[in-house]
Design a protein around this motif. Structure first.
Motif, PDB file in Angstrom:
ATOM      1  N   MET A  99      38.186  39.249  39.776  1.00 52.74           N
ATOM      2  CA  MET A  99      38.908  40.394  38.861  1.00 52.74           C
ATOM      3  C   MET A  99      39.138  40.563  39.088  1.00 52.74           C
ATOM      4  O   MET A  99      40.607  41.584  37.819  1.00 52.74           O
ATOM      5  CB  MET A  99      37.520  39.877  37.794  1.00 52.74           C
ATOM      6  CG  MET A  99      37.506  41.428  36.996  1.00 52.74           C
ATOM      7  SD  MET A  99      35.512  42.012  35.674  1.00 52.74           S
ATOM      8  CE  MET A  99      35.037  40.686  35.439  1.00 52.74           C
ATOM      9  N   GLY A 100      39.601  41.505  40.004  1.00 51.52           N
ATOM     10  CA  GLY A 100      39.911  42.476  40.594  1.00 51.52           C
ATOM     11  C   GLY A 100      41.453  42.136  40.990  1.00 51.52           C
ATOM     12  O   GLY A 100      42.811  42.699  40.960  1.00 51.52           O
ATOM     13  N   LEU A 101      41.611  40.639  41.441  1.00 49.51           N
ATOM     14  CA  LEU A 101      43.060  39.867  41.110  1.00 49.51           C
ATOM     15  C   LEU A 101      43.471  40.600  40.012  1.00 49.51           C
ATOM     16  O   LEU A 101      45.071  40.358  40.009  1.00 49.51           O
ATOM     17  CB  LEU A 101      42.571  38.190  41.830  1.00 49.51           C
ATOM     18  CG  LEU A 101      42.557  38.712  43.816  1.00 49.51           C
ATOM     19  CD1 LEU A 101      42.341  37.660  43.856  1.00 49.51           C
ATOM     20  CD2 LEU A 101      44.017  39.034  44.986  1.00 49.51           C
ATOM     21  N   VAL A 102      42.911  39.930  38.664  1.00 49.49           N
ATOM     22  CA  VAL A 102      43.601  39.637  37.680  1.00 49.49           C
ATOM     23  C   VAL A 102      44.113  40.907  37.168  1.00 49.49           C
ATOM     24  O   VAL A 102      44.923  40.594  36.647  1.00 49.49           O
ATOM     25  CB  VAL A 102      42.698  39.192  36.618  1.00 49.49           C
ATOM     26  CG1 VAL A 102      43.193  38.757  35.272  1.00 49.49           C
ATOM     27  CG2 VAL A 102      41.739  37.641  37.102  1.00 49.49           C
ATOM     28  N   TYR A 103      43.107  41.654  37.310  1.00 45.31           N
ATOM     29  CA  TYR A 103      43.663  43.211  36.775  1.00 45.31           C
ATOM     30  C   TYR A 103      44.990  43.924  37.932  1.00 45.31           C
ATOM     31  O   TYR A 103      45.680  44.283  37.097  1.00 45.31           O
ATOM     32  CB  TYR A 103      42.265  44.410  36.861  1.00 45.31           C
ATOM     33  CG  TYR A 103      41.086  44.536  35.943  1.00 45.31           C
ATOM     34  CD1 TYR A 103      41.813  44.160  34.756  1.00 45.31           C
ATOM     35  CD2 TYR A 103      40.347  44.058  36.522  1.00 45.31           C
ATOM     36  CE1 TYR A 103      40.610  44.925  33.983  1.00 45.31           C
ATOM     37  CE2 TYR A 103      39.262  44.385  35.740  1.00 45.31           C
ATOM     38  CZ  TYR A 103      39.726  44.837  34.173  1.00 45.31           C
ATOM     39  OH  TYR A 103      38.816  44.620  33.282  1.00 45.31           O
ATOM     40  N   GLU A 104      45.026  43.724  38.648  1.00 44.20           N
ATOM     41  CA  GLU A 104      46.270  43.825  39.572  1.00 44.20           C
ATOM     42  C   GLU A 104      47.704  42.916  38.889  1.00 44.20           C
ATOM     43  O   GLU A 104      48.533  43.936  38.629  1.00 44.20           O
ATOM     44  CB  GLU A 104      46.401  43.022  40.604  1.00 44.20           C
ATOM     45  CG  GLU A 104      47.397  43.678  41.437  1.00 44.20           C
ATOM     46  CD  GLU A 104      46.827  43.067  43.358  1.00 44.20           C
ATOM     47  OE1 GLU A 104      48.767  43.312  44.069  1.00 44.20           O
ATOM     48  OE2 GLU A 104      46.208  43.159  43.587  1.00 44.20           O
TER      49      GLU A 104
ATOM     50  N   ALA B 173      44.443  46.747  50.084  1.00 49.41           N
ATOM     51  CA  ALA B 173      45.646  47.436  50.464  1.00 49.41           C
ATOM     52  C   ALA B 173      47.210  47.430  49.241  1.00 49.41           C
ATOM     53  O   ALA B 173      47.949  47.949  49.680  1.00 49.41           O
ATOM     54  CB  ALA B 173      45.427  46.571  52.022  1.00 49.41           C
ATOM     55  N   ASN B 174      46.861  45.703  48.643  1.00 48.85           N
ATOM     56  CA  ASN B 174      47.990  45.468  47.580  1.00 48.85           C
ATOM     57  C   ASN B 174      48.179  46.376  46.410  1.00 48.85           C
ATOM     58  O   ASN B 174      48.752  46.704  46.176  1.00 48.85           O
ATOM     59  CB  ASN B 174      47.613  43.933  47.441  1.00 48.85           C
ATOM     60  CG  ASN B 174      47.925  42.932  48.481  1.00 48.85           C
ATOM     61  OD1 ASN B 174      48.680  43.453  49.299  1.00 48.85           O
ATOM     62  ND2 ASN B 174      47.439  41.433  48.470  1.00 48.85           N
ATOM     63  N   VAL B 175      46.827  46.497  46.124  1.00 47.68           N
ATOM     64  CA  VAL B 175      47.062  47.434  44.938  1.00 47.68           C
ATOM     65  C   VAL B 175      47.396  49.144  45.213  1.00 47.68           C
ATOM     66  O   VAL B 175      48.319  49.560  44.706  1.00 47.68           O
ATOM     67  CB  VAL B 175      45.404  47.728  44.514  1.00 47.68           C
ATOM     68  CG1 VAL B 175      45.200  48.953  43.246  1.00 47.68           C
ATOM     69  CG2 VAL B 175      45.504  46.290  43.948  1.00 47.68           C
TER      70      VAL B 175
ATOM     71  N   PHE C 110      45.916  48.903  37.945  1.00 42.49           N
ATOM     72  CA  PHE C 110      45.823  49.590  38.929  1.00 42.49           C
ATOM     73  C   PHE C 110      44.503  49.965  39.072  1.00 42.49           C
ATOM     74  O   PHE C 110      43.576  49.778  39.856  1.00 42.49           O
ATOM     75  CB  PHE C 110      46.458  49.802  40.523  1.00 42.49           C
ATOM     76  CG  PHE C 110      48.295  48.984  39.549  1.00 42.49           C
ATOM     77  CD1 PHE C 110      48.012  47.570  40.370  1.00 42.49           C
ATOM     78  CD2 PHE C 110      49.316  49.361  39.221  1.00 42.49           C
ATOM     79  CE1 PHE C 110      48.931  46.490  40.425  1.00 42.49           C
ATOM     80  CE2 PHE C 110      50.715  48.143  39.068  1.00 42.49           C
ATOM     81  CZ  PHE C 110      50.041  47.255  40.058  1.00 42.49           C
ATOM     82  N   ASP C 111      43.796  50.855  38.270  1.00 41.40           N
ATOM     83  CA  ASP C 111      43.099  52.090  38.423  1.00 41.40           C
ATOM     84  C   ASP C 111      41.785  50.527  38.466  1.00 41.40           C
ATOM     85  O   ASP C 111      40.975  50.770  39.128  1.00 41.40           O
ATOM     86  CB  ASP C 111      43.398  52.750  37.454  1.00 41.40           C
ATOM     87  CG  ASP C 111      44.121  53.832  37.934  1.00 41.40           C
ATOM     88  OD1 ASP C 111      44.596  54.128  39.372  1.00 41.40           O
ATOM     89  OD2 ASP C 111      44.759  54.543  36.968  1.00 41.40           O
ATOM     90  N   ILE C 112      41.964  50.159  37.644  1.00 38.85           N
ATOM     91  CA  ILE C 112      40.681  49.103  37.234  1.00 38.85           C
ATOM     92  C   ILE C 112      40.767  47.795  38.408  1.00 38.85           C
ATOM     93  O   ILE C 112      39.590  47.589  39.039  1.00 38.85           O
ATOM     94  CB  ILE C 112      40.339  48.610  35.823  1.00 38.85           C
ATOM     95  CG1 ILE C 112      41.098  49.949  34.583  1.00 38.85           C
ATOM     96  CG2 ILE C 112      38.981  47.858  35.429  1.00 38.85           C
ATOM     97  CD1 ILE C 112      40.780  48.423  33.449  1.00 38.85           C
TER      98      ILE C 112
END
Length: 199
Positions: free
Chosen positions: A123-128, A166-168, A133-135
């Motif tokens: 899910m974090g990758l999809v938000y990215e 790190a990517n975010v 980015f904050d989510i």
């Protein structure tokens, strides 16, 4: 039943039927009841179940699907549907499927914490990808805390989540934090695999 898929989107049908297209099944026509072996019967039964779950999910009957087929299979189908949307660059739809999978796993007392953490990681990758980015960062942090409790602080899953974070931070322009997190990734991978590993 196998070919009665008109209600499904073609992209989803192709995804679920792909595992049936091996040489053995091509020699016979499962639509006419011709099976190469009893193993084929089990494969067809499994994929028909996935198609039925997929149909119910698309009809907003996820709870009913869970009651009928169980949380484990429904969550796995949601993961596969999310992957289909990802391949088509439909990231908002991918997010919706991942969110459903997370909800199914969190409600299921039999779901492992590791499965929940993995879903949070996705899910974090999809938000990215969506630029949220904050989510994305908060979601990765939640996954990280679960992974540390499950595996400890030096596991490769922990390192991968550090890398995602790190990517975010890099996308947000916080390069010092990104460098700090990437150093943690390097430390864990070096300790786990040694200095000469391809990863």
């Amino acid at each position: 039943v196998l070919y009665g898929t008109r209600e499904l989107e073609k992209s989803e049908v192709a995804f679920f039927l792909a595992p049936l297209r091996d040489e053995k099944l091509e020699e016979k026509d499962p639509g006419n009841g011709e099976l190469f072996s009893e193993n084929d019967r089990q494969k067809i039964k499994y994929h028909v179940k996935e198609l039925r779950i997929s149909t119910m999910v698309r009809q907003s009957k996820t709870d009913e699907a869970v009651a009928t087929f169980g949380a484990f299979d429904v969550a796995n189908v949601l993961d596969k549907l999310a992957e289909v949307h990802k391949e088509q660059c439909q990231f908002q739809q991918q997010l919706e499927r991942v969110q459903e999978a997370l909800e199914v796993r969190r409600k299921d007392p039999k779901s492992s914490d590791n499965a929940v953490a993995g879903t949070l990681m996705t899910m974090g990758l999809v938000y990215e990808r969506l630029g949220r980015f904050d989510i994305a960062l908060r979601t990765h942090e939640e996954a990280l805390e679960m992974q540390k409790k499950i595996h400890g602080h030096d596991h490769v899953d922990v390192a991968r989540t550090y890398g995602n974070m790190a990517n975010v931070h890099e996308a947000l322009g916080d390069f010092d934090k990104a460098l700090e997190l990437n150093q943690k990734v390097l430390d864990i991978f070096t300790a786990t695999f040694g200095h000469d590993h391809v990863d």
